[in-house]
Design a protein around this motif. Structure first.
Motif, PDB file in Angstrom:
ATOM      1  N   ALA A  29      11.788   7.825 -10.356  1.00  0.00           N
ATOM      2  CA  ALA A  29      10.655   7.130 -10.987  1.00  0.00           C
ATOM      3  C   ALA A  29       9.913   6.314  -9.929  1.00  0.00           C
ATOM      4  N   SER A  30      10.655   5.594  -9.080  1.00  0.00           N
ATOM      5  CA  SER A  30      10.012   4.773  -8.039  1.00  0.00           C
ATOM      6  C   SER A  30       9.166   5.638  -7.113  1.00  0.00           C
ATOM      7  N   ARG A  31       9.730   6.775  -6.711  1.00  0.00           N
ATOM      8  CA  ARG A  31       8.987   7.648  -5.783  1.00  0.00           C
ATOM      9  C   ARG A  31       7.714   8.170  -6.423  1.00  0.00           C
ATOM     10  N   GLU A  32       7.802   8.518  -7.714  1.00  0.00           N
ATOM     11  CA  GLU A  32       6.608   9.019  -8.415  1.00  0.00           C
ATOM     12  C   GLU A  32       5.552   7.915  -8.534  1.00  0.00           C
ATOM     13  N   HIS A  33       5.994   6.680  -8.832  1.00  0.00           N
ATOM     14  CA  HIS A  33       5.041   5.561  -8.915  1.00  0.00           C
ATOM     15  C   HIS A  33       4.311   5.402  -7.580  1.00  0.00           C
ATOM     16  N   GLN A  34       5.096   5.514  -6.502  1.00  0.00           N
ATOM     17  CA  GLN A  34       4.517   5.341  -5.167  1.00  0.00           C
ATOM     18  C   GLN A  34       3.441   6.399  -4.908  1.00  0.00           C
ATOM     19  N   ARG A  35       3.738   7.622  -5.357  1.00  0.00           N
ATOM     20  CA  ARG A  35       2.784   8.716  -5.162  1.00  0.00           C
ATOM     21  C   ARG A  35       1.523   8.498  -6.010  1.00  0.00           C
ATOM     22  N   ASN A  36       1.712   7.972  -7.227  1.00  0.00           N
ATOM     23  CA  ASN A  36       0.603   7.938  -8.196  1.00  0.00           C
ATOM     24  C   ASN A  36      -0.270   6.696  -8.151  1.00  0.00           C
ATOM     25  N   ILE A  37       0.283   5.579  -7.685  1.00  0.00           N
ATOM     26  CA  ILE A  37      -0.406   4.315  -7.959  1.00  0.00           C
ATOM     27  C   ILE A  37      -1.799   4.215  -7.332  1.00  0.00           C
ATOM     28  N   VAL A  38      -1.944   4.656  -6.081  1.00  0.00           N
ATOM     29  CA  VAL A  38      -3.263   4.530  -5.437  1.00  0.00           C
ATOM     30  C   VAL A  38      -4.305   5.396  -6.152  1.00  0.00           C
ATOM     31  N   PRO A  39      -4.044   6.692  -6.345  1.00  0.00           N
ATOM     32  CA  PRO A  39      -5.079   7.493  -7.029  1.00  0.00           C
ATOM     33  C   PRO A  39      -5.362   7.025  -8.466  1.00  0.00           C
ATOM     34  N   VAL A  40      -4.342   6.568  -9.198  1.00  0.00           N
ATOM     35  CA  VAL A  40      -4.575   6.146 -10.586  1.00  0.00           C
ATOM     36  C   VAL A  40      -5.468   4.900 -10.614  1.00  0.00           C
ATOM     37  N   VAL A  41      -5.185   3.929  -9.747  1.00  0.00           N
ATOM     38  CA  VAL A  41      -5.996   2.707  -9.710  1.00  0.00           C
ATOM     39  C   VAL A  41      -7.415   3.031  -9.251  1.00  0.00           C
ATOM     40  N   GLN A  42      -7.512   3.836  -8.191  1.00  0.00           N
ATOM     41  CA  GLN A  42      -8.842   4.181  -7.686  1.00  0.00           C
ATOM     42  C   GLN A  42      -9.658   4.864  -8.784  1.00  0.00           C
ATOM     43  N   HIS A  43      -8.979   5.730  -9.529  1.00  0.00           N
ATOM     44  CA  HIS A  43      -9.692   6.494 -10.548  1.00  0.00           C
ATOM     45  C   HIS A  43     -10.216   5.599 -11.677  1.00  0.00           C
ATOM     46  N   VAL A  44      -9.415   4.620 -12.134  1.00  0.00           N
ATOM     47  CA  VAL A  44      -9.920   3.774 -13.237  1.00  0.00           C
ATOM     48  C   VAL A  44     -11.058   2.871 -12.759  1.00  0.00           C
ATOM     49  N   LEU A  45     -10.998   2.444 -11.498  1.00  0.00           N
ATOM     50  CA  LEU A  45     -12.100   1.611 -10.982  1.00  0.00           C
ATOM     51  C   LEU A  45     -13.382   2.448 -10.915  1.00  0.00           C
ATOM     52  N   ASP A  46     -13.270   3.655 -10.355  1.00  0.00           N
ATOM     53  CA  ASP A  46     -14.446   4.545 -10.251  1.00  0.00           C
ATOM     54  C   ASP A  46     -14.989   4.850 -11.635  1.00  0.00           C
TER      55      ASP A  46
END
Ligand code: KG4
Ligand code: ZN
Length: 333
Positions: free
Chosen positions: A46-63
């Motif tokens: 779960a931690s590794r997946e969060h690490q992979r996902n967090i930047v694109p998910v945050v960037q996407h909601v801001l955009d």
């Protein structure tokens, strides 16, 4: 008035959301499917997946919200309870972003956020209201006096009801997470076909570990007589298990509403997605003149929309955290 970014990473969903002036603009969730093959959430994966996902998910909601990071007024993140490694990813990310932008950090209690999800859409409950909070880790009846003051009237002494759904599903040979599968199968089944003993607990508390054992012994006995018993009765089994769990939840909820003399009743958390529970609540609304509040499906299970709205409500109260706050896997209520 404020622009808040919400980040949720307590278990196996990486989620981010932007809330502008109290309106949740979006709610993006990256679900982790990797755990299915293990029959439960594997914390390190779960931690590794969060690490992979967090930047694109945050960037996407801001955009998606048309917001530049420099326009944010605060960052709300789940401080606990949850898996330590998973919480560390979300909280470290939130802290570094808040530090670089020099804006407040707003630590959020995951279970309180499930309750505050009711303030995302209309109609919103009025204080005080009762909230039955049902998830994979918690089962609580709360008296909610304000966004910050929630009193536990009763809670489970062992398993959470979501856990009971998932364990029962496992006994039926269904994949993880079993709650939604039981819900689906129950729609075609007879809820009164099989009877499972409901555990008795004093006052407004719950116990869900006994029912798992009673299902286990029942299935063992029946499978000895007919090895196809589960397959042949899967819908009736799912419906009967669901019926038992919901009747336990509803009995105490009714008692709490009577004791507190409150008719504004809400449900929250992953299990509030259950169609049987939603129907049972609507039935009681008619019988008891309750005004009931049931979250939209996307805000029942883990999501950052509830973190962002909590952030908005706490920003108004200036309930800010510090960079030195560490994640709390067992965050007290
Ligand atoms: O709130 P949540 O997404 O995560 C936690 O904070 O624990 O809740 C997850 C739990 C799981 O046990 C899952 O099986 C259960 O909610 N769940 C359901 C349904 N959807 C999710 N249980 C019964 N019926 C459903 N439709
Ligand atoms: Zn949750």
């Amino acid at each position: 008035m404020a622009v808040i970014l919400g980040i949720e990473s307590s278990c196996d969903e990486t989620s981010a959301s932007v809330c502008i002036n109290g309106k949740v603009i979006n709610n993006e969730i990256a679900n982790q499917t990797i755990h299915e093959q293990y029959g439960g959430v594997v914390p390190e994966l779960a931690s590794r997946e969060h690490q992979r996902n967090i930047v694109p998910v945050v960037q996407h909601v801001l955009d998606n919200a048309g917001i530049n990071a420099s326009e944010l007024d605060g960052i709300a993140y789940t401080r606990g309870p949850g898996l330590l490694g998973a919480l560390l990813i979300g909280s470290s990310f939130a802290k570094s972003m808040a530090a670089s932008l020099d804006i407040p950090l707003i630590p959020i209690h995951h279970m309180k956020a499930h309750v505050l999800a009711h303030f995302i859409d209309d109609p919103k409950p009025k204080y005080p209201f009762i909230c039955l909070t049902v998830s994979g880790g918690h089962t609580q009846i709360l008296r909610v006096n304000s966004p910050t003051e929630m009193i536990i009237l009763g809670q489970t002494k062992d398993d959470a009801v979501g856990e009971a759904f998932d364990k029962a599903a496992k006994l039926l040979g269904l994949p993880y997470p079993g709650g939604p599968m039981i819900d689906k199968l129950a729609k075609e089944g007879d809820p009164l076909k099989f009877e499972f003993a409901e555990s008795e607990m004093p006052e407004l508390d719950y116990s869900f570990s006994g029912i798992k054992t009673s299902i286990l012994y029942f299935l063992r006995k029946e499978m000895k007589l007919n090895e196809n018993f589960i397959r042949e009765n899967i819908n009736d089994l799912a419906a009967s298990i669901q019926h038992t769990l919901i009747s336990m939840l509803m009995n105490k909820l009714i008692k709490a509403a009577e004791m507190e003399d409150i008719k504004q009743i809400a449900i929250a958390g992953g299990v509030s997605a259950n169609s049987g529970l939603r129907n049972a609540l609507n039935n009681e609304a008619t019988n008891r003149s309750w005004e009931v509040f049931i979250p939209d499906f996307q805000y029942c299970t883990d999501n950052a929309g509830m973190i962002a709205i909590s952030g908005h409500l706490l920003y108004e109260k200036q309930a800010f955290g510090k960079l030195s706050d560490s994640p709390l896997p067992r965050m007290p209520f």
